[in-house]
Motif scaffolding. Sequence first.
Motif, short mmCIF file in Angstrom:
data_model
loop_
_atom_site.label_atom_id
_atom_site.label_comp_id
_atom_site.label_asym_id
_atom_site.label_seq_id
_atom_site.Cartn_x
_atom_site.Cartn_y
_atom_site.Cartn_z
N UNK A 110 31.69 37.23 5.50
CA UNK A 110 31.62 35.98 6.36
C UNK A 110 32.76 35.24 6.32
N UNK A 111 33.79 35.52 5.47
CA UNK A 111 35.07 34.72 5.27
C UNK A 111 36.26 35.47 4.91
N UNK A 112 37.21 35.13 5.42
CA UNK A 112 38.46 36.16 5.34
C UNK A 112 39.73 35.06 5.21
N UNK A 113 40.53 35.42 4.10
CA UNK A 113 41.87 34.38 4.17
C UNK A 113 43.02 35.22 3.71
N UNK A 114 44.15 35.22 4.58
CA UNK A 114 45.32 35.72 4.43
C UNK A 114 46.29 34.80 4.13
N UNK A 115 47.40 35.04 3.57
CA UNK A 115 48.65 34.15 3.49
C UNK A 115 49.95 34.93 4.08
N UNK A 116 50.48 34.34 5.03
CA UNK A 116 51.75 35.03 5.70
C UNK A 116 52.73 34.37 4.97
N UNK A 117 53.34 35.36 4.30
CA UNK A 117 54.63 34.76 3.70
C UNK A 117 55.90 34.68 4.68
#
Length: 214
Positions: A110-117
């Motif tokens: 139900x939840x996704x997080x990415x960090x785009x460097x």
Amino acid sequence: MLRFYHMTTSTKILIGAFVILVVALLVGQRLGFEFAGGSGFHAPLSLQRLETVGTVTETRDNISGPVSDNPPRGATIATDVASRAKFSQGSLTLWMSEDTVLQINKLETDSVEFRIIKGRIIISNGKRSRQVTVITNKTQTTFTEADISIVNYDFLQKVSVIPLSGSFTASVDGGSSVTTPMPVDISEAEATITFTSFSPSGSAAQEFYAWFNR
């Protein structure tokens, strides 16, 4: 003092059941089971590699190598100037353009997080109940059922958020936030959000967007 061997059989059974119940609750709480007051046990998820072009690497626990078939939470995926990659997980599909570095911070149903460097990505999320969050040094973009492209020009301290369908909410540290179906440019240096325009066919990355529409 009443000794255990003087207890009746029924009393011993009750005490044994109580001890088992306490142990089960402690173990269940440790694992997050709902019956023990947790939020529920979630099996670890990972991305599924669908397609790669050129050299794509994965760094996990400070060890780098060719990207695996199933990069997990905590992995950092990188493309070089001549490569790109496509992944999926359930309702979500991720496209990475050339010269892009992305970290998987969170991967749940139900939840996704990415960090785009740095670099350019597209995320297609087909599930309204699943929130996608993409962060950079000073920005945060969230959306549910939408196709969103995000570009982090790290050397310019600038982030572009481009909705290909649907809408999103973007915010910058020390500045404002906006919810919109329109493209925006975000200055991390000045903490400002500016509406802009975007045409995939007129973009320097038009081949990447054609790959997304393929």
